[in-house]
Design a protein around this motif. Sequence first.
Motif, short mmCIF file in Angstrom:
data_model
loop_
_atom_site.label_atom_id
_atom_site.label_comp_id
_atom_site.label_asym_id
_atom_site.label_seq_id
_atom_site.Cartn_x
_atom_site.Cartn_y
_atom_site.Cartn_z
N ILE A 26 -87.91 -8.86 -19.80
CA ILE A 26 -88.19 -9.63 -18.58
C ILE A 26 -89.63 -9.38 -18.14
N THR A 27 -90.33 -10.42 -17.80
CA THR A 27 -91.70 -10.28 -17.30
C THR A 27 -91.66 -9.95 -15.81
N LEU A 28 -92.77 -9.40 -15.30
CA LEU A 28 -92.87 -9.11 -13.87
C LEU A 28 -92.74 -10.38 -13.05
N ALA A 29 -93.32 -11.47 -13.54
CA ALA A 29 -93.24 -12.75 -12.81
C ALA A 29 -91.80 -13.22 -12.71
N ALA A 30 -91.05 -13.13 -13.81
CA ALA A 30 -89.65 -13.57 -13.80
C ALA A 30 -88.81 -12.66 -12.91
#
Length: 202
Positions: A26-30
């Motif tokens: 998981i990305t920080l943005a997601a």
Amino acid sequence: MDRRTDDDVLDAVGPRLRALRRDRGITLAALAATTGVSESTLSRLESGRRRATLELLLPLARTYDVPLDDLVGAPHTGDPRIHLKPMRRFGMTFVPLSRRPGGIHAFKMIIPARPEPLEPTPQTHEGFEWLYVLSGHLRLVLGERDLTLPPGEAAEFDTSLPHWLGSADGGVVELLILFGPQGVRSHVRAGPHRSSHGGSRR
């Protein structure tokens, strides 16, 4: 015996959160979009520049579907017992068997004996339910179907359908229930069964 101080536990939260996020891909943005916590706050939390608080950890625990203790690496108490707290609702007893903040929830449900049968009052709500009869004979009203499930029988249904659970013969009924939010289904399905009320279950 675990000799870590509270500061030691909190200092380890950031690296643990970063490793968990990367392991989930998981990305920080997601993650920010899912939790409602800003991307910059999440970044500072993972780097140790932001102190972990309950307000920040709760949405993360729900998103990752893990207990809060797992996020902070809280020391084990050494006591394996789980202290269950029964709840009374709609005249029935519910014993929660799971403690995770999200995902599928497990309950033991006890329907008390009644000298006179109750009139079904079907209800609807979002989610999906799987149940297994431990003892007694369960009456399951599901839409236009009126079914009787003996011990060892299971059923699975979308709770957006009108449904009602009760005792088929006035005796005590004990069952296990797995309940998931919308879109979460269990993978155990009952085979075809002809009930004493003339309905069939799939």
